[in-house]
Design a protein around this motif. Structure first.
Motif, short mmCIF file in Angstrom:
data_model
loop_
_atom_site.label_atom_id
_atom_site.label_comp_id
_atom_site.label_asym_id
_atom_site.label_seq_id
_atom_site.Cartn_x
_atom_site.Cartn_y
_atom_site.Cartn_z
N LEU A 122 -7.01 11.80 -1.59
CA LEU A 122 -6.04 12.36 -1.79
C LEU A 122 -6.55 13.19 -2.70
CD1 LEU A 122 -3.04 13.23 -2.20
CD2 LEU A 122 -3.01 12.72 -4.47
N PRO A 153 -5.63 2.85 -1.44
CA PRO A 153 -6.60 3.53 -0.72
C PRO A 153 -6.36 5.18 -0.95
CG PRO A 153 -3.97 2.47 -0.10
CD PRO A 153 -4.23 2.63 -1.35
N ILE A 154 -6.02 5.40 -1.57
CA ILE A 154 -4.78 6.73 -2.07
C ILE A 154 -5.70 8.07 -3.01
CG2 ILE A 154 -3.45 8.43 -2.90
CD1 ILE A 154 -2.73 8.26 -0.13
N LEU A 197 3.85 10.91 -8.66
CA LEU A 197 3.14 11.39 -9.92
C LEU A 197 2.24 12.23 -10.10
CD1 LEU A 197 2.08 7.90 -11.56
CD2 LEU A 197 3.53 9.59 -12.92
N SER A 198 1.32 12.12 -8.81
CA SER A 198 0.24 14.22 -8.93
C SER A 198 1.08 14.86 -9.44
CB SER A 198 -0.81 14.41 -8.93
OG SER A 198 -0.77 12.10 -7.97
N VAL A 208 4.72 15.43 -10.48
CA VAL A 208 5.68 15.41 -11.02
C VAL A 208 5.29 16.74 -11.92
CG1 VAL A 208 6.35 14.26 -12.72
CG2 VAL A 208 7.01 13.80 -10.70
N ALA A 209 3.74 16.60 -12.09
CA ALA A 209 3.03 16.89 -13.76
C ALA A 209 2.08 18.10 -13.24
CB ALA A 209 2.17 16.05 -14.42
N MET A 210 2.35 18.36 -11.45
CA MET A 210 1.49 19.68 -11.19
C MET A 210 2.04 20.88 -12.05
SD MET A 210 -0.73 20.03 -10.06
CE MET A 210 -2.15 18.28 -10.34
N ASN A 225 3.68 6.33 -5.09
CA ASN A 225 3.66 6.56 -6.47
C ASN A 225 3.14 7.54 -6.79
OD1 ASN A 225 4.72 5.36 -8.86
ND2 ASN A 225 2.97 3.99 -8.97
N VAL A 226 1.09 7.17 -6.73
CA VAL A 226 0.29 8.12 -6.57
C VAL A 226 0.70 9.55 -6.25
CG1 VAL A 226 -2.30 9.24 -6.87
CG2 VAL A 226 -1.59 6.48 -7.08
N VAL A 227 0.99 9.75 -5.43
CA VAL A 227 1.38 11.00 -4.84
C VAL A 227 2.45 11.95 -5.58
CG1 VAL A 227 2.14 12.24 -2.64
CG2 VAL A 227 0.14 10.69 -2.54
N ARG A 272 0.83 -1.25 0.13
CA ARG A 272 0.13 0.21 -0.16
C ARG A 272 0.91 0.90 0.10
NH1 ARG A 272 -5.71 -0.12 3.22
NH2 ARG A 272 -6.35 -1.46 2.26
N THR A 279 -1.56 12.15 -15.83
CA THR A 279 -0.35 11.58 -15.89
C THR A 279 -0.61 10.14 -14.76
OG1 THR A 279 -0.25 13.17 -14.08
CG2 THR A 279 0.79 13.60 -16.13
N VAL A 280 -1.30 10.67 -13.66
CA VAL A 280 -1.08 9.48 -12.91
C VAL A 280 -1.25 8.62 -14.45
CG1 VAL A 280 -2.52 7.66 -11.45
CG2 VAL A 280 -0.98 10.77 -10.87
N ARG A 284 2.15 1.79 -3.43
CA ARG A 284 1.05 2.33 -4.23
C ARG A 284 1.09 3.92 -4.20
NH1 ARG A 284 -1.54 -1.82 -6.28
NH2 ARG A 284 -0.43 -3.70 -6.10
N ALA A 285 0.96 4.66 -2.35
CA ALA A 285 0.62 5.55 -2.40
C ALA A 285 1.48 6.74 -2.55
CB ALA A 285 -0.05 5.59 -0.22
N VAL A 325 4.64 13.25 -19.18
CA VAL A 325 4.34 14.15 -17.86
C VAL A 325 5.27 15.28 -18.11
CG1 VAL A 325 4.88 14.25 -15.11
CG2 VAL A 325 4.80 12.18 -16.09
N ILE A 340 -5.02 17.64 -14.45
CA ILE A 340 -3.27 16.89 -15.04
C ILE A 340 -3.32 15.83 -14.30
CG2 ILE A 340 -1.13 18.47 -15.02
CD1 ILE A 340 -2.49 20.61 -15.30
N ALA A 341 -3.69 15.96 -12.42
CA ALA A 341 -2.83 14.46 -11.88
C ALA A 341 -3.62 13.19 -12.49
CB ALA A 341 -3.43 14.67 -10.32
N VAL A 352 3.23 18.14 -20.65
CA VAL A 352 2.48 18.46 -19.78
C VAL A 352 2.97 20.06 -18.85
CG1 VAL A 352 0.58 18.06 -18.42
CG2 VAL A 352 1.21 16.44 -20.11
N LEU A 353 3.55 18.94 -18.65
CA LEU A 353 4.26 20.15 -17.49
C LEU A 353 5.28 21.13 -18.42
CD1 LEU A 353 5.11 20.31 -14.36
CD2 LEU A 353 7.64 19.53 -14.97
N GLN A 385 10.11 13.78 -8.80
CA GLN A 385 11.17 12.82 -10.30
C GLN A 385 11.88 12.15 -10.14
OE1 GLN A 385 12.71 16.17 -12.93
NE2 GLN A 385 11.03 16.59 -13.04
N ARG A 435 10.70 8.84 -7.88
CA ARG A 435 10.43 7.82 -8.85
C ARG A 435 11.15 6.88 -9.45
NH1 ARG A 435 5.90 6.86 -10.75
NH2 ARG A 435 6.31 6.72 -12.32
N LEU A 436 12.70 7.62 -9.72
CA LEU A 436 13.59 7.03 -10.70
C LEU A 436 15.01 6.44 -10.40
CD1 LEU A 436 14.56 10.26 -12.95
CD2 LEU A 436 13.63 8.15 -14.20
N VAL A 452 9.68 19.38 -6.63
CA VAL A 452 9.48 18.91 -8.02
C VAL A 452 10.61 18.59 -8.67
CG1 VAL A 452 9.86 20.13 -10.60
CG2 VAL A 452 8.71 21.32 -8.77
#
Lengths: 326, 515, 269
Positions: B13, B8-9, A150-151, A153-155, A146-148, A140, C253-254, A143-144, C201, C249-250, C204-205, A208, A211-212, A204
């Protein structure tokens, strides 16, 4: 493995690498200067027109062009710039009326300190996040994260920066909304006023790099030697730290060097929002005012920084991993 | 790998993110919560532009930041200090002219530059004549062409002979470009007679001025220290004001006004100005040269919508000519042009313009032109005109696009007199005759009005010129844009002057701080 | 369908998000409630209402309609530029890796040159010089991300080129093209895909970075980053005009990266 027969000392490989890299760095710098010169000459208008603005008379433009030496052929101007650069003199800014060296000097210090502090913060964070995710691969937590990441990186950076300012400066009044760098400011003041720019930049690049790092470490986790070590009962943490990290060091450091070089030239948006007097906004300034000597010098600095970072990454990777010393 | 657990996120989020940001919306904070200014009687000012082209030379001034800096350091022969916009003597204690052609300036005695030397006629002659030298790169070189001869008459007298009569000379000399610098300085270094001494100047970073304790006007200035910095991003600038990091800012977007007004201890100062961003339809190109095209477009502009949507009702609706209602010689008789789809369609049909396709060049360099172009595109489609918006970078716009395509946008700063605006932008021979229109009657009136003696006659002439521009010229001027500043209400003495933001950039000398 | 079911849950979520945004990009403009540039609301930054599902933006335009169009531009540009960058970067990398010697050295230095010029400033110069039409924007974005992909692809290819099976192929007398296409490329496809997700990604950025400089897609259209940018003054009031493009966007990309991660060998069990 080639080279395993007689393991040469680390310094030999390193110094050979450095010598080779310095040579190719010169070639790269030359290429950059040519690219910048050509690209900038494609731009409409020149420094004289930009300084004088809409209201200029033809006479004024001609006079200023002559004074700036813009009435000479492009090749001559480039050759002049190159020869003075070889003597170590980046020349005189067309616009600001001061030497490029002085103009860049303070800004370079600002940029380096911003990048340096951010690098320190983000490398530590990124390594931690990357390793934690890799070790808990598939769980978990992974995954958490990962999603955080990822979101994030592109903000858009300006969104992150503006949200930070709204929370920490306008709402809570903890930190200044602009970076006020001045000579009379104390260390504490300077650090406080750099807190938000550093936090935004770190946001920012950390995402990145994390992830790498995770990707590189996770790749190694699939190797047979990890399986062997696990069968022998070595705990996963030990495997990661002492077996995987040296092997993953190459790609991880390389990716980090790339991200960190972004901290210099890519800080443009952050510099603009926090009105931080750094090199990236100076370079944009040089583009819009067609200030060629300044533009060239900025490009040289960014390029040198990038090459140096890559070189450092390679050296550290070699020192960390004996197999690469050949 | 184990079977994947439900993530879960993601949802939590996102919801959390939403809630977090809306929390920001909960009201402003009191003045007590804002940060204190940098020192007693010391303020920090943020403008929208600061770059390596920042200059100490008044002749080269190009931005609000430059003008503000120059008024801190230097004085002019004349000055404008109140809403009447009448030029009053400043470094010149008296100004004499009988024929509006030959002028005599008698300088104030005992005024000293920051380095201690006394102001004399030599400094004034140098300051005026340098505008005629192309090497100076003066922004008002064209205006200075009318300075025929300038010479010293004794230590404190200056004689100026114009190339043609001009009653507006005192007003012209009150502009920041004609501020007085020290004789012998080819590029001025900030040594002026002004209310603040230069303590630090870093182009593109900051300017710091300290109170000139020996200022020649008793009791001024009342601030100890002013620091001017640039914060190019509008939202960041407003945030800096709200958090108390700066005390005065300019160029607030109308959309940010509610935020500043909601903050106790911060206030807005809107200065109506004659600044306008105009849609240019070149008369020497097609289809823009077709009079029916021009009329169709003029009738397609929904001025109340532009005023409401883009300027949040803070602009002044304009009538396709450059004189704003609060300016001298404004002609109130001309009926206001309004959005009229039927008339626009009629002109489109009459001119055989159905289905015309045309790019409109807009740029961030011209105020709100990108948004106005989007509105025009939307409305054009209703009348059968297919516009496409071509947004081009601010960089290089003026030399590359402005007036070079059939439809582009211009951006015209306030000029102190009607004569100046008409001569610079509407005279058929003018270099910036943006739409390339030609009207003999207009050109004739323009010359005659300069020499006309009675005010009634001039009013009548300028009135007719406005009518001609309104009817015939290939320019659509939707609104006059108000300049919006924000400031900490502990800063007293701020009042709008229609010459520009920051009290016409002259606020430093007049304002004071009360805790 | 069966293939989708074979994916892990994260992959299925990624797939769903990607399909959703693809559908929006392709069919969205047909279902957009209002034209993208129409001024429909007297107020600005209106909250969510029955008439405007996602509220209105800083000029009183419908956010939902603008978001739909924004998704189209972002998806098209980012996917196009990322694919182009990976295609070009990898081809050049294979060429350099197989040829080696001074050609490799020269190409690598040229790529270093491109990578060391800050990307936003580089695009500022290019846009100022050549204008900003859609195809040009695509090319610029691709050009900027070619070197990054090249570095990765070259490193992979150089390693693979030293492998035994490549040596065998060389000994068989196979041509360079055959070795690159049949022997090396198939073995680097997964890292390359992952890299493409990353490039996606970054584009997009970059697009939102360009909107900060006033460049990018021509109005009244806007990409998602520009939507965030143009409505930034609504942030303090938590306007949906800024939150919805940010969430878009989020999720985009996710979604794209979850899907790509799930495609990895071993990721599908």
């Amino acid at each position: 493995m080639p080279g395993q027969a007689a393991n040469p000392p680390a310094w030999l490989g390193v110094s050979r690498l450095v010598a080779k890299r310095v040579l190719s760095a010169l070639l790269t710098l030359l290429l950059v200067s040519v690219v910048i010169f050509v690209a900038a000459s494609l731009l409409p208008g020149d420094a004289a027109q930009e300084v004088l603005g809409q209201s200029a008379t033809a006479e004024q433009v001609a006079a200023l062009r002559h004074e700036m030496g813009l009435d000479r052929p492009a090749v001559t101007r480039y050759a002049d710039w190159l020869t003075s650069m070889l003597r170590g003199d980046p020349g005189w800014s067309y616009i600001a009326g001061m030497s490029v060296r002085d103009l860049i000097g303070t800004r370079l210090v600002n940029t380096l300190s911003l990048a340096g502090v951010t690098a320190l913060v983000s490398v530590v964070l990124a390594m931690t996040i990357g390793l934690v995710s890799a070790i808990n691969r598939g769980a978990r937590l992974d995954r958490a994260l990962n999603v955080v990441t990822l979101s994030l990186v592109a903000m858009p950076e300006f969104l992150i920066a503006t949200v930070f300012v709204l929370i920490f400066s306008v709402k809570l009044v903890w930190l200044p909304s602009i970076a006020m760098i001045s000579e009379e400011a104390t260390w504490g003041e300077t650090l406080r006023s750099c807190a938000l720019p550093v936090a935004c930049l770190a946001f920012v690049v950390t995402a990145q790099m994390a992830r790498l790092t995770r990707a590189a470490v996770a790749d190694e986790l699939d190797r047979p030697y990890v399986e062997m070590a696990r069968l022998k009962g070595v705990p996963l943490r030990r495997i990661v730290l002492f077996h995987i990290m040296p092997n993953a060091a190459g790609p991880v450091l390389n990716a980090m060097a790339l991200s960190l070089s972004y901290l210099m030239g890519g800080a443009l948006v952050i510099e603009t929002i926090f009105s931080y007097p750094g090199l990236a906004s100076l370079m944009v300034n040089a583009v819009t005012s067609r200030d060629m000597p300044l533009l060239q010098a900025c490009a040289m600095v960014f390029c040198a920084a990038y090459l140096a970072l890559i070189l450092i990454a390679d050296i550290v990777a070699i020192l960390a991993n004996p197999r690469l010393r050949a | 790998m184990p079977p994947a657990a439900p993530p879960p996120i993601s949802r939590r989020l996102f919801v959390g993110g939403l809630a977090g940001t809306s929390a920001l919306a909960l009201g402003g904070c009191g003045p007590s919560q804002r940060r204190a200014p940098p020192g007693r009687g010391s303020i920090r000012v943020a403008t929208q532009l600061s770059s390596t082209s920042d200059t100490l030379d008044p002749a080269k001034g190009a931005t609000a930041t430059d003008y503000t800096r120059h008024f801190m350091l230097y004085n002019g022969l004349t000055t404008i200090e109140d809403e009447s916009l009448a030029a009053k003597p400043s470094l010149a204690q008296s100004i004499e002219s009988t024929d509006r052609l030959n002028w005599f300036f008698d300088l104030r005695r005992g005024v000293r530059f920051h380095d201690g030397s006394e102001l004399t006629s030599r400094d004034v002659v140098h300051s005026l004549l340098r505008h005629k030298d192309p090497a100076t790169g003066s922004k008002l070189a064209k205006v200075a062409e009318q300075f025929g001869e300038v010479h010293a008459d004794g230590k404190y007298g200056v004689r100026l002979r114009l190339t043609g009569p001009n009653a507006d000379l005192p007003t012209i000399l009150a502009q920041s470009h004609f501020l007085i610098v020290k004789a012998g300085q080819a590029s001025p270094d900030g040594t002026g007679t002004g209310p603040f001494r230069l303590a630090e100047f870093q182009p593109g970073v900051r300017t710091v001025g300290l109170r000139n304790t020996e200022y020649w006007i008793e009791g001024r200035p009342r601030l100890e220290r002013i620091e001017v910095i640039g914060i190019p991003d509008e939202v960041a600038r407003v945030n800096a004001l709200l958090s108390g990091d700066v005390q005065v800012i300019n160029a607030i977007s109308p959309h940010s006004i509610p935020r500043v007004e909601a903050e106790a201890g911060c206030a807005i100062m809107a200065s109506p100005s004659s600044l306008y961003s105009d849609l240019i339809m070149r008369q020497d190109r097609l289809p823009t040269g077709n009079p029916h095209f021009v009329m169709a477009v003029k009738h397609l502009i929904d001025r109340p919508l532009i005023n409401r949507a883009i300027y949040r009702n803070r602009s002044t609706i304009a009538n396709d000519h450059p004189i704003a209602p609060f300016q001298k010689y404004f002609n109130a008789e001309i009926p206001q042009r309004t959005y009229d789809l039927d008339k626009a369609r009629w002109h489109v049909r009459k001119g055989g313009l159905e289905g015309v396709r045309l790019p409109v060049y807009a740029t961030p360099a011209a105020n709100s032109s990108v948004d106005v172009a989007s509105i025009l595109q939307e409305y054009g489609s209703r009348a059968g005109l297919n516009f496409s918006v071509n947004r081009v970078p601010a960089d290089g716009y003026w030399s590359n696009h402005w007036m070079r395509h059939p439809m582009t946008f211009g951006d015209t700063n306030p000029r102190p007199t009607a004569d100046l605006i008409f001569s610079l932008f509407f005279d058929s021979g003018a270099e910036w005759n943006e739409s390339a229109w030609k009207n003999e009657r207009f050109d004739k009136l323009l010359v005659e009005a300069r020499g006309a003696t009675g005010e009634g006659l001039r009013t009548e002439m300028y009135g007719e010129m406005q009518q001609l521009v309104h009817d015939k010229c290939g320019l659509a001027i939707p609104v006059f844009i108000s300049l919006i500043d924000g400031f900490d209400t502990r800063l007293k003495g701020m009042r709008p002057l229609p010459l520009g933001g920051f009290m016409g950039y002259r606020f430093a000398e007049h304002v004071w701080w009360e805790d | 369908m069966r293939w989708a079911a074979s994916l892990p849950l994260s992959g299925r979520i990624g797939l769903a998000l990607v399909v959703f945004w693809l559908l929006v990009a392709i069919a969205g403009p047909m279902i957009a409630p209002y034209p993208v540039g129409r001024f429909v609301d007297q107020e600005v930054f209106s909250p969510l209402t029955g008439q405007f599902w996602l509220g209105s933006d800083y000029l009183g335009r419908d956010v939902l309609s603008r978001l739909i169009w924004g998704a189209r531009y972002t998806v098209m540009l980012a996917a196009g530029a990322a694919a182009l960058a990976v295609l070009a970067g990898t081809s050049v990398a294979l060429f350099a890796a197989i040829r080696g010697g001074w050609i490799d050295e020269f190409i690598s230095r040229a790529m270093d040159t491109l990578i060391s010029i800050p990307s936003k400033i580089f695009s500022l110069v290019l846009v100022a010089a050549f204008g900003s039409s859609l195809p040009l924007l695509l090319l610029i974005a691709a050009l900027i991300y070619i070197p990054g992909n090249y570095r990765i692809a070259r490193a992979l290819a150089v390693n693979l080129a030293e492998m035994d099976f490549v040596a065998v192929a060389r000994a068989r007398g196979e041509g360079a093209l055959h070795i690159a296409w049949r022997e090396i490329l198939p073995n680097m496809i997964h890292p390359l895909l992952a890299d493409m997700g990353l490039r996606f990604v970054f584009v997009v950025l970059l697009l939102s970075g360009l909107s900060f400089l006033g460049l990018g897609v021509q109005p009244p259209y806007a990409d998602l980053g520009s939507l965030v940018r143009e409505n930034i003054s609504g942030l303090a009031q938590g306007s949906s005009a800024i939150l919805s493009p940010a969430l878009a966007i989020a999720s985009l990309t996710v979604g794209a990266n979850l899907l790509i991660d799930a495609l990895k060998p071993g990721g599908g069990h």
